[in-house]
Motif scaffolding. Sequence first.
Motif, PDB file in Angstrom:
ATOM      1  N   MET A   1     -39.383   7.222  22.095  1.00 49.48           N
ATOM      2  CA  MET A   1     -38.168   7.464  22.854  1.00 49.48           C
ATOM      3  C   MET A   1     -37.649   6.144  23.431  1.00 49.48           C
ATOM      4  SD  MET A   1     -37.339   9.731  26.266  1.00 49.48           S
ATOM      5  CE  MET A   1     -37.666  11.279  25.498  1.00 49.48           C
ATOM      6  N   ILE A   2     -36.355   6.057  23.526  1.00 49.55           N
ATOM      7  CA  ILE A   2     -35.699   4.879  24.092  1.00 49.55           C
ATOM      8  C   ILE A   2     -35.937   4.870  25.607  1.00 49.55           C
ATOM      9  CG2 ILE A   2     -33.473   3.742  24.473  1.00 49.55           C
ATOM     10  CD1 ILE A   2     -32.549   5.133  21.830  1.00 49.55           C
ATOM     11  N   LYS A   3     -36.155   3.686  26.141  1.00 52.35           N
ATOM     12  CA  LYS A   3     -36.370   3.526  27.577  1.00 52.35           C
ATOM     13  C   LYS A   3     -35.417   2.446  28.066  1.00 52.35           C
ATOM     14  CE  LYS A   3     -40.669   3.617  28.978  1.00 52.35           C
ATOM     15  NZ  LYS A   3     -42.058   3.251  29.328  1.00 52.35           N
ATOM     16  N   LEU A  20     -25.863   4.527  25.998  1.00 51.18           N
ATOM     17  CA  LEU A  20     -26.947   5.384  25.510  1.00 51.18           C
ATOM     18  C   LEU A  20     -26.539   6.855  25.537  1.00 51.18           C
ATOM     19  CD1 LEU A  20     -30.050   3.627  27.101  1.00 51.18           C
ATOM     20  CD2 LEU A  20     -29.434   3.689  24.673  1.00 51.18           C
ATOM     21  N   LYS A  25     -28.542   9.926  21.750  1.00 49.17           N
ATOM     22  CA  LYS A  25     -29.995   9.832  21.608  1.00 49.17           C
ATOM     23  C   LYS A  25     -30.668  10.096  22.945  1.00 49.17           C
ATOM     24  CE  LYS A  25     -29.457   6.669  17.851  1.00 49.17           C
ATOM     25  NZ  LYS A  25     -30.234   6.255  16.757  1.00 49.17           N
ATOM     26  N   PHE A  27     -33.168   9.398  25.927  1.00 39.54           N
ATOM     27  CA  PHE A  27     -33.702   8.175  26.521  1.00 39.54           C
ATOM     28  C   PHE A  27     -34.248   8.474  27.904  1.00 39.54           C
ATOM     29  CE2 PHE A  27     -29.256   8.363  27.699  1.00 39.54           C
ATOM     30  CZ  PHE A  27     -29.209   7.921  29.010  1.00 39.54           C
ATOM     31  N   ILE A  94     -33.656  -2.588  27.458  1.00 46.39           N
ATOM     32  CA  ILE A  94     -33.734  -1.386  26.642  1.00 46.39           C
ATOM     33  C   ILE A  94     -34.856  -1.577  25.634  1.00 46.39           C
ATOM     34  CG2 ILE A  94     -32.535   0.124  25.007  1.00 46.39           C
ATOM     35  CD1 ILE A  94     -30.677  -2.028  27.535  1.00 46.39           C
ATOM     36  N   ASN A  96     -36.894   0.335  22.426  1.00 44.76           N
ATOM     37  CA  ASN A  96     -36.907   1.410  21.439  1.00 44.76           C
ATOM     38  C   ASN A  96     -38.047   1.104  20.470  1.00 44.76           C
ATOM     39  OD1 ASN A  96     -36.375   3.555  19.796  1.00 44.76           O
ATOM     40  ND2 ASN A  96     -34.380   2.834  19.086  1.00 44.76           N
ATOM     41  N   GLY A  97     -39.156   1.799  20.650  1.00 44.98           N
ATOM     42  CA  GLY A  97     -40.324   1.548  19.812  1.00 44.98           C
ATOM     43  C   GLY A  97     -40.874   0.156  20.061  1.00 44.98           C
ATOM     44  N   ILE A 113     -30.703   0.671  18.759  1.00 46.38           N
ATOM     45  CA  ILE A 113     -30.695   2.143  18.849  1.00 46.38           C
ATOM     46  C   ILE A 113     -30.221   2.775  17.599  1.00 46.38           C
ATOM     47  CG2 ILE A 113     -30.446   2.208  21.335  1.00 46.38           C
ATOM     48  CD1 ILE A 113     -27.514   3.051  20.897  1.00 46.38           C
TER      49      ILE A 113
END
Length: 113
Positions: A1-3, A20, A25, A27, A94, A96-97, A113
Amino acid sequence: MIKIYHNNRCSKSRCGIALLEESGKEFEVVKYLENIPSEKELKEIIKLLKIAPIELVRKNEKVWKEEFKGKELSDAAIITAMVNNPKLIERPIIINGNKAVIGRPTEKILEII
C-alpha cells in the motif's frame, strides 16, 4: 500500500494527498509530527529515496539554523536531529513498495504510483 508522510500545515503535503485521492489508489497517511518515525524507519526511508540524510533536512527551519547549521554532522547525527525535531523532515514523502519520492514538485508522486 502507498504511504504518505504528511504535515497538514504544508500546502505541498496537502497537494500530495489530493493527488493520491484523485488517483483512486488506497493509501495510508502518516502524520509524522504526531507519529514520529524512529531512527530505523528514517534510515529505511532515506535508503528508498536513494539520498543522503542531509538531503531530507528542511534547512530553512528555525531549529536547523539555530542548532545545526554550519556544523560538521555525521549521517547518524543528522538522522537523530530529524527524530528529535521532526519538523526538519522534508515533506511529503511518498512510499510505494520499494520506491519512494519527496513530493516536491507534487508531480514527482506520479513517478511511483
